[in-house]
Design a protein around this motif. Structure first.
Motif, mmCIF file in Angstrom:
data_model
loop_
_atom_site.group_PDB
_atom_site.id
_atom_site.type_symbol
_atom_site.label_atom_id
_atom_site.label_comp_id
_atom_site.label_asym_id
_atom_site.label_seq_id
_atom_site.Cartn_x
_atom_site.Cartn_y
_atom_site.Cartn_z
ATOM 1 N N PHE A 136 0.969 -1.165 0.063
ATOM 2 C CA PHE A 136 0.056 0.138 0.085
ATOM 3 C C PHE A 136 0.769 1.302 0.086
ATOM 4 C CE2 PHE A 136 -2.719 3.200 1.638
ATOM 5 C CZ PHE A 136 -3.920 2.838 1.276
ATOM 6 N N ASP A 163 -2.032 4.273 -3.869
ATOM 7 C CA ASP A 163 -3.196 3.712 -3.484
ATOM 8 C C ASP A 163 -4.033 4.892 -2.565
ATOM 9 O OD1 ASP A 163 -3.066 0.595 -3.944
ATOM 10 O OD2 ASP A 163 -1.161 1.309 -2.800
ATOM 11 N N GLU A 187 -8.772 4.452 5.177
ATOM 12 C CA GLU A 187 -8.779 3.860 3.763
ATOM 13 C C GLU A 187 -8.326 2.371 3.707
ATOM 14 O OE1 GLU A 187 -9.115 3.442 -0.353
ATOM 15 O OE2 GLU A 187 -9.692 5.270 1.047
ATOM 16 N N LEU A 188 -7.441 2.026 4.578
ATOM 17 C CA LEU A 188 -7.071 0.552 4.980
ATOM 18 C C LEU A 188 -8.263 -0.295 5.298
ATOM 19 C CD1 LEU A 188 -3.659 1.132 6.422
ATOM 20 C CD2 LEU A 188 -3.906 0.314 4.075
ATOM 21 N N LYS A 230 -11.404 0.334 4.958
ATOM 22 C CA LYS A 230 -12.323 0.123 3.761
ATOM 23 C C LYS A 230 -11.884 -0.794 2.840
ATOM 24 C CE LYS A 230 -12.570 4.347 2.228
ATOM 25 N NZ LYS A 230 -13.121 5.471 1.336
ATOM 26 N N ARG A 231 -10.625 -0.956 2.545
ATOM 27 C CA ARG A 231 -10.169 -1.995 1.649
ATOM 28 C C ARG A 231 -10.150 -3.419 2.391
ATOM 29 N NH1 ARG A 231 -6.602 0.545 -2.681
ATOM 30 N NH2 ARG A 231 -7.215 2.679 -2.814
ATOM 31 N N ASN A 232 -10.756 -3.449 3.719
ATOM 32 C CA ASN A 232 -10.555 -4.863 4.232
ATOM 33 C C ASN A 232 -9.469 -5.624 4.497
ATOM 34 O OD1 ASN A 232 -13.386 -4.952 4.434
ATOM 35 N ND2 ASN A 232 -13.521 -5.367 2.205
#
Length: 210
Positions: A114, A175, A194-195, A197-199
């Motif tokens: 990331f 990212d 954000e991390l 949200k990206r699971n």
């Protein structure tokens, strides 16, 4: 590649706040370590001619540091390493990497999961860089002045344009883009959200974020 760590790269020009953001993100995440490009300054190999490098779109693959790559590889695979200053670093679940070129350098794409790119007006980054030099306790006023003069001379000739191109390259393949003008806590929380949200597995329960 069988990895045992999740690697987050923090990218941006000198003075953008990479070190500060790396430190705060490390504190927010449990089981995290930081890994700094500048710790390997003695083994960095930049193109000799910055003007020619700029003509080649500041290709990050021309910046070589096998020692940095090797040690990050070891950490990502759960093995301890020794920094150039002989400090030992033990592997952890999360590695926060201060890496100005994002995934761009040779071998980085396989090691970095990331990429966060700090977007900041270059005049702000320059002002921060000058203030940092002025406040260096190990330098005399005369040394600081000479260092600032030398840096500004290089900055006006080619470094400013290099920073523009390098950061544009990073933004094209990152990212998340964050504003370097925001408070550091707000930027850190934005990254963790954000991390989440990206699971990213385990992040929500492993972080100190609330």
């Amino acid at each position: 590649m069988n990895k045992s760590a999740f690697t987050i790269a923090i990218s941006g020009p000198s003075g953008s706040g990479k070190s500060t953001l790396t430190k705060h993100l490390k504190e927010k995440l449990v089981d995290a370590i930081s890994f700094h490009f500048d710790d390997y300054v003695s083994t960095n190999e930049y193109p000799e001619d910055f003007f020619t490098w700029l003509e080649k779109d500041a290709n990050p693959k021309l910046v070589l540091n096998p020692s940095f790559n090797r040690d990050l590889y070891e950490l990502v695979h759960g093995r301890s390493i020794k920094l150039p200053n002989n400090q030992m670093v033990e592997p952890e679940k999360y590695i926060i990497v201060e890496e100005p070129f994002g995934r761009g350098r040779e071998g980085m794409a396989e090691l970095i999961d990331f990429v966060v790119c700090i977007d900041i007006p270059l005049e702000v980054a320059l002002a921060r860089r000058i203030l940092e030099e002025i406040h260096k306790t190990e330098s005399t006023p005369s040394e600081s002045l000479n260092n600032v003069k030398e840096y500004l001379s290089q900055y006006l000739m080619v470094v400013r344009n290099l920073y523009q191109v390098i950061n544009s390259n990073v933004m094209a393949d990152c990212d998340l883009i964050v504003s370097g003008l925001e408070p550091i806590d707000a930027i850190t929380d934005q990254i963790i959200k954000e991390l989440e949200k990206r699971n990213i597995k385990q992040l929500k329960q492993d972080s100190n974020f609330s």
